[in-house]
Design a protein around this motif. Sequence first.
Motif: not given
Lengths: 234, 234
Positions: A82-88, A121-138
């Motif tokens: 997730w980190r690399a994808a978010v950063r990119e 924003m949706e794409r970024l959100t999905q990166l976090f959710l997809g990595a197992g982040f809770s909705a809350d933390l995301t």
Amino acid sequence: MPRGPGVTREPLSRERVLRAAVALADTEGLDAVSMRRLADSLGVVPMALYKHVSDKDDLLDGMVAIVIGDIPVAGAGASRRWRAAVRETILGARTVVLAHPWARRAIETRTLRTPAVLGHMERLTQLFLGAGFSADLTHHVMHLLGNRIWGFSPELFNETPGKPEPVKRRTSGEPDPQDYPGIMLIAADARARRPDATGCDEDFEFDFALDVILDGIARLHRSKWDSTTRTVRD
Amino acid sequence: MPRGPGVTREPLSRERVLRAAVALADTEGLDAVSMRRLADSLGVVPMALYKHVSDKDDLLDGMVAIVIGDIPVAGAGASRRWRAAVRETILGARTVVLAHPWARRAIETRTLRTPAVLGHMERLTQLFLGAGFSADLTHHVMHLLGNRIWGFSPELFNETPGKPEPVKRRTSGEPDPQDYPGIMLIAADARARRPDATGCDEDFEFDFALDVILDGIARLHRSKWDSTTRTVRD
DNA sequence: TGACGTGGTGTACATCGTACGCCTACCGTC
DNA sequence: GACGGTAGGCGTACGATGTACACCACGTCA
């Protein structure tokens, strides 16, 4: 200019209007984008634009949408961390937004309810959710990133580079450097490190901030942070 | 209104002009602050203002300065830990800036070269330097905080609360919630946690972000971070 | 043939920032 | 007192802006 018979000009369209507006802003700055000048640049009367754009706000939204549309979608390799994808993604946004110097100000003043904006924003959100982040933390993490998702951090000490400071006469008193020893110290230090540069190294500042924040996010993720605890320490 | 003989009105002054402008912005919003309306509110002709303010930019700067002037200076106890002092200063700025809803936008669009603005930045800078931060780290840390030093984080999902969304007709397509499942998910989660609230809990988001950032800063400080290494990991 | 919608035109208005010149009240100096 | 200077408020005027509203040319289809 009366168009003669048979000489039909290719018709306007929302697309054409927005592209012209972007071009105008690119070459002459955001303030040059008035309905009249934009219409001029299209060889058309101002009111003609209103058939394709509901008002100036809509025009600005559309311009922002065009820029955002150029942000590359991060490589879909599901194996990516997730980190690399978010950063990119964020750095991708940065290069696009920096290519249009007016975009920063435009984005900052928009209300951000348009499909293009939400899409990013949706794409970024999905990166976090997809990595197992809770909705809350995301959710909180998106706020934490803030405008950095658009690839810019707030200006701070910045002047626009190259502009030779027109020495406006102000009624208020000019600031006296002696009053700000701390700021002068860090400015001197920065100059010492980059003697040829003017102003701050925005790229470095951006990277620096982004990494600190991503580190913080990673730590929260590892610690299974939950907002019910309402504390950040790990 | 011709003033009769002997009926001398108390004269204008930069101070009086700025205070009136702040009051006008407080009650009617920043857009209501035009030279004409401001002059009206002072019972004076528009051009009279230009004897006390060099132009509208100067007026805006002055208004921001007045607001910033209300930010309390963090308790000077030298024994205080930097983190508590920074936190207190920033939260102090936050309460002041939030008291003037227009201030956020005004600050964001200023060039920030005024004594008041620099003064606040200087105080924060000194907190870091005084705690043993290097000039280098202090510099980057100020950038990292960004606009948060003014007590606000960038809006993101925000609508101004209470405004019932006037349903503007846009030429562009309205966004379809189905296209943004991730955003909808975190929005639903947020609603579930605060059923009565509308929009995000800005105060929480601000605190959250501030703490993550302060944590990151503390870690860098502990690790004697130096920009020559150009890496953030500790 | 005629109705109609689409898209460009023309005019008009309110509002904005502010340049420029004037006029008045007050000041210190003689 | 007379007088010149200056500070501060006034009035007029100009060019820009966003956009409401009425109009009209065209292509399409009944």
